[in-house]
Design an enzyme around this catalytic site. Structure first.
Site, PDB file in Angstrom:
ATOM      1  N   LYS A  54       0.875  -1.181   0.000  1.00  0.00           N
ATOM      2  CA  LYS A  54       0.000   0.000   0.000  1.00  0.00           C
ATOM      3  C   LYS A  54       0.907   1.224   0.000  1.00  0.00           C
ATOM      4  O   LYS A  54       1.991   1.186   0.605  1.00  0.00           O
ATOM      5  CB  LYS A  54      -0.862  -0.030   1.256  1.00  0.00           C
ATOM      6  CG  LYS A  54      -1.752   1.174   1.470  1.00  0.00           C
ATOM      7  CD  LYS A  54      -2.716   0.899   2.638  1.00  0.00           C
ATOM      8  CE  LYS A  54      -2.638   1.983   3.664  1.00  0.00           C
ATOM      9  NZ  LYS A  54      -3.268   1.657   4.929  1.00  0.00           N
ATOM     10  N   HIS A  73      -4.776   2.130  15.232  1.00  0.00           N
ATOM     11  CA  HIS A  73      -5.238   0.789  14.852  1.00  0.00           C
ATOM     12  C   HIS A  73      -4.107  -0.219  15.025  1.00  0.00           C
ATOM     13  O   HIS A  73      -2.950   0.174  15.195  1.00  0.00           O
ATOM     14  CB  HIS A  73      -5.708   0.768  13.382  1.00  0.00           C
ATOM     15  CG  HIS A  73      -4.578   1.002  12.424  1.00  0.00           C
ATOM     16  ND1 HIS A  73      -4.068   2.249  12.154  1.00  0.00           N
ATOM     17  CD2 HIS A  73      -3.826   0.143  11.692  1.00  0.00           C
ATOM     18  CE1 HIS A  73      -3.077   2.154  11.315  1.00  0.00           C
ATOM     19  NE2 HIS A  73      -2.888   0.879  11.012  1.00  0.00           N
ATOM     20  N   ASP A  75      -2.579  -3.597  12.774  1.00  0.00           N
ATOM     21  CA  ASP A  75      -2.701  -4.161  11.422  1.00  0.00           C
ATOM     22  C   ASP A  75      -3.251  -5.584  11.523  1.00  0.00           C
ATOM     23  O   ASP A  75      -2.852  -6.341  12.399  1.00  0.00           O
ATOM     24  CB  ASP A  75      -1.338  -4.185  10.721  1.00  0.00           C
ATOM     25  CG  ASP A  75      -0.807  -2.782  10.452  1.00  0.00           C
ATOM     26  OD1 ASP A  75      -1.586  -1.817  10.514  1.00  0.00           O
ATOM     27  OD2 ASP A  75       0.413  -2.659  10.184  1.00  0.00           O
ATOM     28  N   HIS A 129      -0.813   1.609  16.588  1.00  0.00           N
ATOM     29  CA  HIS A 129      -0.058   2.724  16.015  1.00  0.00           C
ATOM     30  C   HIS A 129      -0.976   3.673  15.258  1.00  0.00           C
ATOM     31  O   HIS A 129      -2.138   3.357  14.996  1.00  0.00           O
ATOM     32  CB  HIS A 129       1.045   2.189  15.079  1.00  0.00           C
ATOM     33  CG  HIS A 129       0.526   1.317  13.976  1.00  0.00           C
ATOM     34  ND1 HIS A 129       0.134   0.011  14.164  1.00  0.00           N
ATOM     35  CD2 HIS A 129       0.315   1.569  12.656  1.00  0.00           C
ATOM     36  CE1 HIS A 129      -0.283  -0.501  13.023  1.00  0.00           C
ATOM     37  NE2 HIS A 129      -0.188   0.427  12.085  1.00  0.00           N
TER      38      HIS A 129
HETATM   39  C1  OGA Z   1      -1.011   1.615   7.744  1.00  0.00           C
HETATM   40  C2  OGA Z   1      -0.225   2.452   8.666  1.00  0.00           C
HETATM   41  C3  OGA Z   1       1.404   4.150   9.044  1.00  0.00           C
HETATM   42  C4  OGA Z   1       2.298   5.065   8.302  1.00  0.00           C
HETATM   43  O1  OGA Z   1      -1.045   1.945   6.553  1.00  0.00           O
HETATM   44  O2  OGA Z   1      -1.574   0.611   8.221  1.00  0.00           O
HETATM   45  O3  OGA Z   1      -0.281   2.216   9.835  1.00  0.00           O
HETATM   46  O4  OGA Z   1       3.368   5.348   8.829  1.00  0.00           O
HETATM   47  N1  OGA Z   1       0.541   3.434   8.177  1.00  0.00           N
HETATM   48  O5  OGA Z   1       1.946   5.502   7.207  1.00  0.00           O
HETATM   49 NI    NI Z   2      -1.044   0.251  10.205  1.00  0.00          NI
END
Ligand code: OGA
Ligand code: NI
Length: 187
Positions: A54, A73, A75, A129
């Site tokens: 992502k 959240h 993961d 996080h």
């Molecule tokens: C996520 C996430 C954190 C970031 O995409 O699940 O926690 O540092 N991203 O972008």
């Molecule tokens: Ni995340």
């Protein structure tokens, strides 16, 4: 961003490198539970582990105090391997406080995800996080979510469950876990 990052070859090479990292991590996490090295990787589907990249793009925000990039959240993956650009923003919750994840050039950030917590029956905790935004700089991060295949049944490892340590998590297909998580339904 250099165009080579977007090339198919670069992505395939990156995936190949990540597979080696993830395989090593799963061995170490298994050994850390006092189990044979291959146990976790097997339980997550061995060569069928899925890797999903992502790309998070956080535009500058004039009032970072009023906005969040990503709400807090955990993961749902087994592990997440994240590469950020040099703009800080990722924060981790520990002992009632949010801590900035230190930016270390060329380092990978590894999140324990929900599936490792489940498999370990809570011995490993998935990391809570969030991401904050920056006042004047674009922040980008590239997490790769490494998960069991959708039909893989994941639950606490039988080796870790006994009368004193009952299962703390349901055993279910990963796709059912995902469905509940995405729709905010109880697991
Ligand atoms: C996520 C996430 C954190 C970031 O995409 O699940 O926690 O540092 N991203 O972008
Ligand atoms: Ni995340």
């Amino acid at each position: 961003m250099s165009s080579s990052f977007l090339s198919r070859e670069a992505n395939e090479e990156y995936a190949q490198c990540l597979r080696e990292v993830v395989d090593k991590l799963l061995v170490l996490l298994s050994l850390g539970l006092g189990l044979e090295g291959n146990v976790m990787r097997e339980a997550f589907g061995r060569d069928d582990l899925e890797y999903l990249l992502k790309i998070n793009y956080y535009p500058p925000c004039p009032r970072p105090d009023l906005a969040l990039g990503v709400a807090p959240h955990t993961d749902m993956s087994a592990l997440t391997i994240l590469v950020p650009n040099e703009v800080p923003g990722l924060q981790v919750f520990k002992d009632d406080h949010w801590f900035d994840a230190k930016y270390i050039p060329n380092a990978l950030i590894i999140h324990i995800g929900d599936q490792v917590e489940t498999l370990s029956n809570g011995k490993y905790k998935s990391v809570y996080h969030r991401a904050i935004v920056n006042k004047d700089r674009v922040r980008i991060s590239w997490p790769v979510f490494c998960s069991p295949p959708p039909d893989m049944v994941v639950g606490p490892l039988p080796q870790l469950v006994n009368e004193e340590n009952p299962a703390k998590y349901k055993t279910k297909k990963y796709k059912d876990y995902e469905y509940c998580k995405l729709n905010k339904l109880p697991q």
